[in-house]
Design a protein around this motif. Structure first.
Motif, PDB file in Angstrom:
ATOM      1  N   ASP A  22     -26.173 -11.404 -10.406  1.00  0.00           N
ATOM      2  CA  ASP A  22     -25.786 -11.832 -11.744  1.00  0.00           C
ATOM      3  C   ASP A  22     -24.397 -11.308 -12.101  1.00  0.00           C
ATOM      4  O   ASP A  22     -23.585 -12.018 -12.707  1.00  0.00           O
ATOM      5  CB  ASP A  22     -26.814 -11.334 -12.763  1.00  0.00           C
ATOM      6  N   GLU A  23     -24.115 -10.070 -11.719  1.00  0.00           N
ATOM      7  CA  GLU A  23     -22.794  -9.495 -11.985  1.00  0.00           C
ATOM      8  C   GLU A  23     -21.702 -10.286 -11.256  1.00  0.00           C
ATOM      9  O   GLU A  23     -20.642 -10.584 -11.834  1.00  0.00           O
ATOM     10  CB  GLU A  23     -22.748  -8.032 -11.542  1.00  0.00           C
ATOM     11  N   SER A  24     -21.943 -10.642 -10.009  1.00  0.00           N
ATOM     12  CA  SER A  24     -20.959 -11.397  -9.239  1.00  0.00           C
ATOM     13  C   SER A  24     -20.746 -12.790  -9.816  1.00  0.00           C
ATOM     14  O   SER A  24     -19.624 -13.320  -9.814  1.00  0.00           O
ATOM     15  CB  SER A  24     -21.381 -11.492  -7.781  1.00  0.00           C
ATOM     16  N   GLY A 140     -19.085 -22.471  -2.759  1.00  0.00           N
ATOM     17  CA  GLY A 140     -19.771 -21.449  -1.977  1.00  0.00           C
ATOM     18  C   GLY A 140     -20.485 -22.065  -0.789  1.00  0.00           C
ATOM     19  O   GLY A 140     -21.165 -23.096  -0.935  1.00  0.00           O
ATOM     20  N   ASP A 141     -20.341 -21.439   0.370  1.00  0.00           N
ATOM     21  CA  ASP A 141     -20.979 -21.963   1.572  1.00  0.00           C
ATOM     22  C   ASP A 141     -21.151 -20.831   2.582  1.00  0.00           C
ATOM     23  O   ASP A 141     -20.601 -19.734   2.422  1.00  0.00           O
ATOM     24  CB  ASP A 141     -20.149 -23.097   2.171  1.00  0.00           C
ATOM     25  N   GLY A 142     -21.868 -21.111   3.643  1.00  0.00           N
ATOM     26  CA  GLY A 142     -22.156 -20.105   4.647  1.00  0.00           C
ATOM     27  C   GLY A 142     -21.046 -19.928   5.667  1.00  0.00           C
ATOM     28  O   GLY A 142     -20.135 -20.750   5.790  1.00  0.00           O
ATOM     29  N   TYR A 181      -9.408 -16.281  -5.592  1.00  0.00           N
ATOM     30  CA  TYR A 181     -10.329 -15.138  -5.567  1.00  0.00           C
ATOM     31  C   TYR A 181     -11.464 -15.493  -4.621  1.00  0.00           C
ATOM     32  O   TYR A 181     -11.765 -16.671  -4.403  1.00  0.00           O
ATOM     33  CB  TYR A 181     -10.883 -14.843  -6.969  1.00  0.00           C
ATOM     34  N   GLY A 182     -12.082 -14.500  -4.044  1.00  0.00           N
ATOM     35  CA  GLY A 182     -13.205 -14.741  -3.146  1.00  0.00           C
ATOM     36  C   GLY A 182     -14.237 -13.639  -3.226  1.00  0.00           C
ATOM     37  O   GLY A 182     -13.929 -12.491  -3.571  1.00  0.00           O
ATOM     38  N   HIS A 183     -15.462 -14.012  -2.931  1.00  0.00           N
ATOM     39  CA  HIS A 183     -16.559 -13.040  -2.919  1.00  0.00           C
ATOM     40  C   HIS A 183     -17.427 -13.279  -1.689  1.00  0.00           C
ATOM     41  O   HIS A 183     -17.935 -14.390  -1.485  1.00  0.00           O
ATOM     42  CB  HIS A 183     -17.418 -13.182  -4.170  1.00  0.00           C
ATOM     43  N   VAL A 184     -17.568 -12.258  -0.862  1.00  0.00           N
ATOM     44  CA  VAL A 184     -18.481 -12.301   0.278  1.00  0.00           C
ATOM     45  C   VAL A 184     -19.766 -11.590  -0.135  1.00  0.00           C
ATOM     46  O   VAL A 184     -19.739 -10.409  -0.513  1.00  0.00           O
ATOM     47  CB  VAL A 184     -17.859 -11.621   1.515  1.00  0.00           C
ATOM     48  N   SER A 185     -20.866 -12.302  -0.090  1.00  0.00           N
ATOM     49  CA  SER A 185     -22.137 -11.714  -0.525  1.00  0.00           C
ATOM     50  C   SER A 185     -22.468 -10.478   0.305  1.00  0.00           C
ATOM     51  O   SER A 185     -22.356 -10.484   1.533  1.00  0.00           O
ATOM     52  CB  SER A 185     -23.264 -12.745  -0.391  1.00  0.00           C
ATOM     53  N   THR A 186     -22.863  -9.414  -0.380  1.00  0.00           N
ATOM     54  CA  THR A 186     -23.163  -8.153   0.276  1.00  0.00           C
ATOM     55  C   THR A 186     -24.567  -8.178   0.876  1.00  0.00           C
ATOM     56  O   THR A 186     -25.389  -9.050   0.566  1.00  0.00           O
ATOM     57  CB  THR A 186     -23.080  -6.998  -0.726  1.00  0.00           C
ATOM     58  N   LEU A 239     -19.981 -17.088   1.493  1.00  0.00           N
ATOM     59  CA  LEU A 239     -18.658 -16.915   0.891  1.00  0.00           C
ATOM     60  C   LEU A 239     -18.518 -17.827  -0.317  1.00  0.00           C
ATOM     61  O   LEU A 239     -18.831 -19.017  -0.247  1.00  0.00           O
ATOM     62  CB  LEU A 239     -17.580 -17.267   1.922  1.00  0.00           C
ATOM     63  N   THR A 240     -18.048 -17.270  -1.429  1.00  0.00           N
ATOM     64  CA  THR A 240     -17.759 -18.056  -2.618  1.00  0.00           C
ATOM     65  C   THR A 240     -16.287 -17.877  -2.962  1.00  0.00           C
ATOM     66  O   THR A 240     -15.806 -16.746  -3.069  1.00  0.00           O
ATOM     67  CB  THR A 240     -18.637 -17.628  -3.805  1.00  0.00           C
ATOM     68  N   LEU A 241     -15.579 -18.991  -3.127  1.00  0.00           N
ATOM     69  CA  LEU A 241     -14.135 -18.958  -3.341  1.00  0.00           C
ATOM     70  C   LEU A 241     -13.744 -19.692  -4.620  1.00  0.00           C
ATOM     71  O   LEU A 241     -14.285 -20.762  -4.926  1.00  0.00           O
ATOM     72  CB  LEU A 241     -13.400 -19.618  -2.175  1.00  0.00           C
TER      73      LEU A 241
END
Length: 249
Positions: A22-24, A140-142, A181-186, A239-241
């Motif tokens: 939720d934070e991401s 967002g995709d794998g 910006y990008g976010h790689v799921s932890t 990955l979400t960009l």
């Protein structure tokens, strides 16, 4: 019980249908949305979670959501009403590839829905067709955290289905997009998502033993858990960009 019904139950405790906290989600929306009065389109919106979250925090926002799953659209409409944003969002139960609108959008979202367009790059192309000249894309995709082994492939993946992180980003930039910006799921986000998916479905089955589909739901949860723990955990990434088109610079 079909796959859509199973998914609806399994996502009950993790409404974002992707391994993103939720934070991401909040950070990604803050990075992607530049103004409070933008028009937003979600291609493959599911139950509308991303849009409702964005609308709740931005009273000037207007949104449209599209998904082929009519039951998910019904849940989205109900959730929008409960959140008090139904007057600012319209949902369509239809194939996202067939959606057209008279006006273009300031932001297009498509997170975890690339399969609807035949992959990541076709998703980028589809989104571009809906964007205003200075619009942005949240996608967002794998990707492969490491090369997939036999166990991962046996879990239902194909080796050529994804690339590693660097190659995935290169393919996007080669298409004329610039990551803002990008976010790689932890690992924590992945584990929370998978435990929620399998656990919520299992709990539903155990709490509804009289339901004719309870045994099927319990088997589906067990099979998914096995595929995750013995197959793709630590191999399949997400990955979400936030993207802008290069010619907008």
């Amino acid at each position: 019980m079909d796959r859509q019904e199973i998914s609806a139950i399994a996502h009950g405790d993790h409404p974002i249908a992707a391994p993103i906290s939720d934070e991401s989600v909040g950070v990604l929306l803050d990075r992607a949305l530049r103004r409070s009065d933008e028009r937003v389109l979600d291609l493959g919106c599911g139950a509308g979670t991303w849009l409702i979250r964005a609308l709740a925090d931005r009273p000037g926002l207007r949104a449209v959501g599209v998904d082929t799953d009519a039951s998910a659209i019904a849940r989205a409409e109900k959730a929008a009403t409960a959140a008090g944003v139904a007057d600012r969002v319209v949902f369509h139960a239809m194939d996202a590839k067939d959606f057209t609108a008279p006006n273009r959008f300031d932001l297009v979202l498509s997170v975890g829905a690339a399969h609807a367009f035949g992959g990541l790059l076709p998703t980028l192309d589809a989104a571009a067709g809906h964007l205003a000249s200075d619009g942005g894309l949240l996608v967002g995709d794998g990707f492969w955290e490491r090369p997939p082994g036999r166990a991962t492939l046996d879990a239902g993946f194909e080796a050529e289905e994804y690339d590693d992180l660097a190659t995935t980003v290169d393919r996007i930039t080669d298409r004329g997009w610039v990551p803002i910006y990008g976010h790689v799921s932890t690992r924590q986000e992945w584990d929370d998502y998978e435990w929620s998916w399998t656990g919520t479905l299992s709990r539903w089955a155990l709490e509804h033993p009289e339901h004719p589909d309870s045994d099927q739901a319990l088997r589906a949860a067990a099979e998914h858990r096995t595929d995750w723990l013995h197959g793709y955990r630590g191999t399949f990434g997400f990955l979400t960009l936030c993207l802008r088109r290069a010619h907008d610079r």
